[in-house]
Design a protein around this motif. Structure first.
Motif, PDB file in Angstrom:
ATOM      1  N   ASP A   1      32.965  -5.906   9.028  1.00 19.48           N
ATOM      2  CA  ASP A   1      34.383  -6.183   8.833  1.00 19.48           C
ATOM      3  C   ASP A   1      34.612  -7.120   7.650  1.00 19.48           C
ATOM      4  O   ASP A   1      35.642  -7.039   6.984  1.00 19.48           O
ATOM      5  CB  ASP A   1      34.967  -6.823  10.102  1.00 19.48           C
ATOM      6  N   VAL A   2      33.652  -8.008   7.408  1.00 21.76           N
ATOM      7  CA  VAL A   2      33.818  -9.031   6.371  1.00 21.76           C
ATOM      8  C   VAL A   2      32.522  -9.177   5.578  1.00 21.76           C
ATOM      9  O   VAL A   2      31.427  -9.217   6.164  1.00 21.76           O
ATOM     10  CB  VAL A   2      34.181 -10.404   6.989  1.00 21.76           C
TER      11      VAL A   2
ATOM     12  N   ASP B   1      34.300  -0.284  -1.662  1.00 22.17           N
ATOM     13  CA  ASP B   1      35.367   0.561  -1.112  1.00 22.17           C
ATOM     14  C   ASP B   1      34.814   1.912  -0.677  1.00 22.17           C
ATOM     15  O   ASP B   1      35.246   2.475   0.342  1.00 22.17           O
ATOM     16  CB  ASP B   1      36.474   0.768  -2.148  1.00 22.17           C
TER      17      ASP B   1
ATOM     18  N   ASN C   1      32.914   1.232   2.599  1.00 24.61           N
ATOM     19  CA  ASN C   1      33.724   0.792   3.739  1.00 24.61           C
ATOM     20  C   ASN C   1      35.096   0.342   3.248  1.00 24.61           C
ATOM     21  O   ASN C   1      35.276  -0.820   2.860  1.00 24.61           O
ATOM     22  CB  ASN C   1      33.018  -0.356   4.468  1.00 24.61           C
TER      23      ASN C   1
ATOM     24  N   ARG D   1      37.643  -0.465   4.802  1.00 28.47           N
ATOM     25  CA  ARG D   1      38.263  -1.466   5.676  1.00 28.47           C
ATOM     26  C   ARG D   1      37.623  -2.847   5.523  1.00 28.47           C
ATOM     27  O   ARG D   1      37.998  -3.783   6.215  1.00 28.47           O
ATOM     28  CB  ARG D   1      38.156  -1.019   7.139  1.00 28.47           C
ATOM     29  N   LEU D   2      36.692  -2.982   4.599  1.00 26.90           N
ATOM     30  CA  LEU D   2      35.963  -4.230   4.445  1.00 26.90           C
ATOM     31  C   LEU D   2      36.835  -5.312   3.798  1.00 26.90           C
ATOM     32  O   LEU D   2      37.500  -5.075   2.792  1.00 26.90           O
ATOM     33  CB  LEU D   2      34.724  -3.998   3.580  1.00 26.90           C
ATOM     34  N   VAL D   3      36.800  -6.507   4.373  1.00 31.80           N
ATOM     35  CA  VAL D   3      37.411  -7.687   3.756  1.00 31.80           C
ATOM     36  C   VAL D   3      36.314  -8.397   2.980  1.00 31.80           C
ATOM     37  O   VAL D   3      35.324  -8.866   3.557  1.00 31.80           O
ATOM     38  CB  VAL D   3      38.013  -8.629   4.822  1.00 31.80           C
ATOM     39  N   TRP D   4      36.473  -8.467   1.660  1.00 30.49           N
ATOM     40  CA  TRP D   4      35.477  -9.096   0.793  1.00 30.49           C
ATOM     41  C   TRP D   4      36.013 -10.462   0.379  1.00 30.49           C
ATOM     42  O   TRP D   4      36.998 -10.561  -0.340  1.00 30.49           O
ATOM     43  CB  TRP D   4      35.220  -8.218  -0.417  1.00 30.49           C
TER      44      TRP D   4
ATOM     45  N   LEU E   1      42.184 -10.218   7.817  1.00 25.42           N
ATOM     46  CA  LEU E   1      41.880  -9.405   9.002  1.00 25.42           C
ATOM     47  C   LEU E   1      43.156  -9.043   9.756  1.00 25.42           C
ATOM     48  O   LEU E   1      43.307  -7.917  10.252  1.00 25.42           O
ATOM     49  CB  LEU E   1      40.914 -10.163   9.919  1.00 25.42           C
TER      50      LEU E   1
ATOM     51  N   ARG F   1      44.903  -6.362   7.846  1.00 26.80           N
ATOM     52  CA  ARG F   1      44.245  -5.066   7.999  1.00 26.80           C
ATOM     53  C   ARG F   1      44.717  -4.337   9.250  1.00 26.80           C
ATOM     54  O   ARG F   1      44.758  -3.108   9.288  1.00 26.80           O
ATOM     55  CB  ARG F   1      42.725  -5.269   8.051  1.00 26.80           C
TER      56      ARG F   1
ATOM     57  N   LYS G   1      43.651  -1.148   5.845  1.00 24.82           N
ATOM     58  CA  LYS G   1      42.809  -1.264   4.665  1.00 24.82           C
ATOM     59  C   LYS G   1      42.231  -2.676   4.550  1.00 24.82           C
ATOM     60  O   LYS G   1      42.832  -3.651   5.000  1.00 24.82           O
ATOM     61  CB  LYS G   1      43.624  -0.961   3.402  1.00 24.82           C
ATOM     62  N   GLY G   2      41.085  -2.745   3.895  1.00 27.94           N
ATOM     63  CA  GLY G   2      40.475  -4.033   3.635  1.00 27.94           C
ATOM     64  C   GLY G   2      41.213  -4.787   2.542  1.00 27.94           C
ATOM     65  O   GLY G   2      42.256  -4.341   2.046  1.00 27.94           O
TER      66      GLY G   2
END
Length: 378
Positions: free
Chosen positions: A88-89, A110, A113, A115-118, A180, A183, A188-189
């Protein structure tokens, strides 16, 4: 609800303080945090006066798992992408350009993933003249103006705990939580960027408001004079801190406690504005009174009169303070290799609970085999 981030997976590429603190805060809220470390010694903080498990490292990395990956190799980067595909992160505090050199661009992440929070932590941001300069706590303190509000210019001495590093880690955790939540609405991340300079500036907005609105350039005693914060040495050499700015009754009670009714009639101290203007003179007057009794005697008198005060505790005294003992702030945990250690509970209680069962910081690569098996890594 007492573990609100349960089910969230964080991959931390963090070293030393900023990212490890942010990762630990997320772990304390129930997230699963896998710390990716280089096989050659891992996080440099491990070796800070303690072989590969220094007290410094242990204090910023509880509740995490550790896996060793060499991101300079193709296989190491492939394993990282396999972790990120289910995460997730992503949390990292590399200098600008490092992630790109590793081939870990926004487009790459992207694709793996969306949905990834970077979350990326840097010293000064991704652009600007200082972009490529190294940044540490003292650097951020100096550049942000915080140090100018703490250091006496005639004999400047850096004192106290880490400030800018910790502030930045907290702001990073704050940004990640916001991303988060966002999202959940968008699906989307997001890219979260935090830098030590701006985090340190944001931590002390009052000084900039004083300058832009009043033309006052804050000095080390500007804020303490306004808040009427003092520290006094007692007869036994120990210190007491008091805070007198809130309401007039505290000032009146304080004067009665120290048996100095003359201060109520002193033209320099008749109201809060005058006491602020004559802060140094007031401090000198009261300091003489405090040298007449021990700290224990002053604490008893101040407590009986409802004056805002505290003994200036040393670290050992904090651990023995009755309020801290009652709260259960400290606890003992056992590590299979390092033995028993003392740690600090998260300072947030949710639904009456402290959070997940706390695990001590991992040894280097402690969870290699388990994580590789779970994620099908090479």
């Amino acid at each position: 609800m007492h573990n609100p981030l349960e089910g969230i997976l964080v991959i931390e590429l963090g070293t030393v303080l900023t990212a490890p603190l942010a990762g630990m805060m997320l772990a304390d809220l129930g997230a699963r945090v896998i710390k990716v470390e280089h096989p050659n010694g891992g996080d440099p903080f491990r070796r800070h006066a303690g072989k590969l498990y220094s007290p410094h490292f242990a204090s910023y990395n509880r509740n995490k798992e550790s896996i060793q990956l060499d991101l300079q190799t193709e296989s190491g980067r492939a394993d990282l992408l396999a972790l990120l595909a289910r995460a997730d992160v992503l949390l990292e505090n590399y200098r600008p350009g490092v992630m790109t050199r590793l081939g870990l661009t926004q487009g790459t992440l992207d694709a793996v993933n969306p949905r990834l929070v970077w979350a990326s932590i840097t010293g000064f941001g991704a652009e600007g003249p200082y972009r490529d300069r190294p940044c540490y706590d003292a650097v951020a303190l100096g550049l942000s103006g915080l140090a100018s509000q703490m250091l006496e210019p005639v004999q400047p001495v850096m004192n106290g705990p880490t400030i800018s590093d910790n502030i930045t880690g907290m702001y990073a955790a704050y940004g990640i939580l916001g991303a988060l939540f966002g999202r959940q609405q968008s699906g989307k991340g997001a890219r979260v960027e935090v830098n030590m300079l701006e985090a340190s500036i944001a931590f002390s907005p009052e000084g900039f408001a004083q300058y832009t609105r009043l033309g006052v350039v804050p000095a080390p005693q500007t804020r303490v004079a306004i808040s009427q914060s003092h520290a006094f040495a007692c007869a036994d050499g120990r210190l007491v801190a008091v805070h007198l700015s809130s309401v007039e009754k505290f000032w009146q009670a304080f004067v009665a406690v120290i048996e100095r009714p003359d201060l109520l009639e002193d033209a320099r101290f008749l109201d809060p504005q005058l006491r602020t203007r004559n802060y140094a003179a007031l401090n000198d007057e009261v300091a003489r009174s405090f040298r007449t009794r021990t700290r224990a005697q002053w604490c008893e008198r101040l407590g009986a009169s409802d004056v805002p005060f505290a003994p200036v505790n040393t670290v050992p005294e904090v651990m023995e303070d009755p309020q801290v003992v009652q709260a259960g702030t400290f606890y003992r945990s056992a590590h299979p290799e390092q033995g028993e250690m003392t740690a600090i509970h998260r300072p947030v209680v949710i639904d009456g609970a402290r959070g997940p069962t706390t695990r001590p910081a991992p040894t280097l690569g402690e969870h290699d085999a388990a994580i590789r098996a779970e994620f099908g890594l090479g």
